[in-house]
Design an enzyme around this catalytic site. Sequence first.
Site, PDB file in Angstrom:
ATOM      1  N   LYS A   1       0.859  -1.192   0.000  1.00  8.76           N
ATOM      2  CA  LYS A   1       0.000   0.000   0.000  1.00  8.76           C
ATOM      3  C   LYS A   1       0.887   1.231   0.000  1.00  8.76           C
ATOM      4  O   LYS A   1       1.820   1.332   0.792  1.00  8.76           O
ATOM      5  CB  LYS A   1      -0.853  -0.006   1.288  1.00  8.76           C
ATOM      6  CG  LYS A   1      -1.802   1.163   1.380  1.00  8.76           C
ATOM      7  CD  LYS A   1      -3.147   0.798   0.809  1.00  8.76           C
ATOM      8  CE  LYS A   1      -4.056   1.984   0.588  1.00  8.76           C
ATOM      9  NZ  LYS A   1      -3.779   2.742  -0.643  1.00  8.76           N
TER      10      LYS A   1
ATOM     11  N   LYS B   1       4.907   2.196   8.702  1.00 11.29           N
ATOM     12  CA  LYS B   1       3.743   3.010   9.077  1.00 11.29           C
ATOM     13  C   LYS B   1       2.501   2.117   9.215  1.00 11.29           C
ATOM     14  O   LYS B   1       1.768   2.207  10.194  1.00 11.29           O
ATOM     15  CB  LYS B   1       3.515   4.096   8.012  1.00 11.29           C
ATOM     16  CG  LYS B   1       2.538   5.154   8.440  1.00 11.29           C
ATOM     17  CD  LYS B   1       2.351   6.216   7.364  1.00 11.29           C
ATOM     18  CE  LYS B   1       3.587   7.042   7.149  1.00 11.29           C
ATOM     19  NZ  LYS B   1       3.332   8.227   6.310  1.00 11.29           N
TER      20      LYS B   1
ATOM     21  N   LYS C   1       5.242   1.975  -3.020  1.00 12.26           N
ATOM     22  CA  LYS C   1       5.304   3.376  -3.468  1.00 12.26           C
ATOM     23  C   LYS C   1       5.613   3.388  -4.946  1.00 12.26           C
ATOM     24  O   LYS C   1       6.338   2.520  -5.440  1.00 12.26           O
ATOM     25  CB  LYS C   1       6.403   4.145  -2.722  1.00 12.26           C
ATOM     26  CG  LYS C   1       6.162   5.641  -2.657  1.00 12.26           C
ATOM     27  CD  LYS C   1       5.159   5.976  -1.573  1.00 12.26           C
ATOM     28  CE  LYS C   1       4.827   7.441  -1.534  1.00 12.26           C
ATOM     29  NZ  LYS C   1       4.055   7.792  -0.331  1.00 12.26           N
TER      30      LYS C   1
ATOM     31  N   THR D   1      -5.435  12.594   7.960  1.00 14.77           N
ATOM     32  CA  THR D   1      -4.053  12.701   8.442  1.00 14.77           C
ATOM     33  C   THR D   1      -3.991  13.641   9.634  1.00 14.77           C
ATOM     34  O   THR D   1      -3.416  13.318  10.690  1.00 14.77           O
ATOM     35  CB  THR D   1      -3.127  13.180   7.307  1.00 14.77           C
ATOM     36  OG1 THR D   1      -3.201  12.225   6.254  1.00 14.77           O
ATOM     37  CG2 THR D   1      -1.690  13.316   7.775  1.00 14.77           C
TER      38      THR D   1
ATOM     39  N   ASN E   1      -2.877  20.639   3.541  1.00 10.78           N
ATOM     40  CA  ASN E   1      -3.879  19.694   4.033  1.00 10.78           C
ATOM     41  C   ASN E   1      -3.627  19.333   5.499  1.00 10.78           C
ATOM     42  O   ASN E   1      -4.496  19.530   6.354  1.00 10.78           O
ATOM     43  CB  ASN E   1      -3.867  18.444   3.133  1.00 10.78           C
ATOM     44  CG  ASN E   1      -4.778  17.346   3.645  1.00 10.78           C
ATOM     45  OD1 ASN E   1      -4.404  16.594   4.524  1.00 10.78           O
ATOM     46  ND2 ASN E   1      -5.991  17.269   3.131  1.00 10.78           N
TER      47      ASN E   1
ATOM     48  N   SER F   1      -7.434   5.348   4.323  1.00 10.30           N
ATOM     49  CA  SER F   1      -7.316   4.678   3.023  1.00 10.30           C
ATOM     50  C   SER F   1      -7.674   3.196   3.165  1.00 10.30           C
ATOM     51  O   SER F   1      -8.338   2.612   2.304  1.00 10.30           O
ATOM     52  CB  SER F   1      -5.882   4.784   2.484  1.00 10.30           C
ATOM     53  OG  SER F   1      -5.720   5.985   1.779  1.00 10.30           O
TER      54      SER F   1
END
Length: 414
Positions: free
Chosen positions: A69, A93, A105, A189, A220, A348
């Site tokens: 992911k 993470k 990624k 986040t 953000n 997510s």
Amino acid sequence: MQELNAFTIAQQQVNTAGDKLGVSTEIIELLKEPKRVLEVNFPVKMDNGSVRLFKGYRAQHSDVVGPAKGGIRFHPDVCVDEVKALSMWMTFKCGVVGLPYGGGKGGVVCNPKELSQNEMEKLSRAYINAVAQIIGPNKDIPAPDVYTNPQVMAWMMDEFSKIKQTNHPGIVTGKPISCGGSQGRNEATARGCVFTIREAAQRIGLELQDATVAIQGYGNAGSIAAKLLHEMGSKIVAICDSRGTAHSMDGIDPYAAADHKAKTGTVEGMAGTTAIKQEDLFTLDVDILIPAALENQITEENAGDIKVKIIAEAANGPTTPDADKILFKNGVLVIPDILANAGGVTVSYFEWVQNLMNYYWSEAEVNTKLEKVMVDAFNETFKMSKEHASDMRTAAYMVSIDRIAESIKFRGWV
Ligand code: NAD
């Protein structure tokens, strides 16, 4: 001079945390390299009729606890080392918050500022065609990153669904709500970060309604964290973006700051505030500091002058390893990036779960589930740091590696 390469820093963290946990050398070596890296070169027909060849990558660091992911970055500086490092961070993470994912990624070497909307769409679709073999809702699930957004995710989902001749909303996350996106993803986040700040404050006896806050970055993560903390009674005394700063000991209204930035392009110059030097934001006499912009902002040069009680790393990699040692010695409670900003990947994950079951939650349901994940992860990390007398970053890696190592052993990989 210390090497500030993200990949080597992440490898050092794995060594330190793995040693403290007593994890075998075989497992540490396995976790220090990505499992798979794909390089692709693909043509795109540009608006002027010419054909340009673009280079892209997808790195899958680990899939031992679940599919990979992680985001896809469109940027001129994308390179294989960067995607490798970022995929590795994603593994740890996901591990610290206990998501059933490994790290991935991707990126395309391009300058989105020079591409038309039509060229962006063709590039996004062509990239997905090029990597389609190795991604999938149960293999590797991309998401937005620098210069990719919900629209790009919608094109990518559409292209993958066309290739497979089946609707596959769970192939990417960060989609628009109308294409299977999740409520609460935009704020996730910052919201997750604020949950960890609330837990940290309780542990050190800091009342959030009396706390003062400085924030670097007003996008953000930074601006939404400012609004949430303001609602909890904290006083935002300094904020900045790439173009300027705003400081007021009376407190800054985060909504007015966002409006001012929307109108003028920067937070600087809003009524009732004064400008300070960018670097002085880090050494203000406040309770909480939130780096929410760039890497390598807290270094051995400024760490000793930092007076705050809590640093919450909304940004990825804002603190260097040498600075970490100074902050730990000085008793600053650092909530490390892999924990503090994990709210984004957590929601997510919720988006993906909703896509797979085709049943969608309200924003309140999403936020309640996010709170539990973040609070549990904070508590486990804090406990680990106390048990091993270690800083919170090492403890977060230990929580994560402990989980991943167990799965590696059960699956018989070592
Ligand atoms: P963003 O682009 O929305 O905002 C970034 C902000 O940083 C902007 O206000 C920009 O002006 C400011 N900035 C850039 N250069 C600066 C400089 N030199 N000095 C001061 N400010 C500067 O980005 P974002 O999504 O808020 O991400 C911020 C950080 O949080 C990044 O490190 C990102 O990787 C991390 N992060 C974000 C998410 C997410 O879901 N948004 C998730 C995990 C981690």
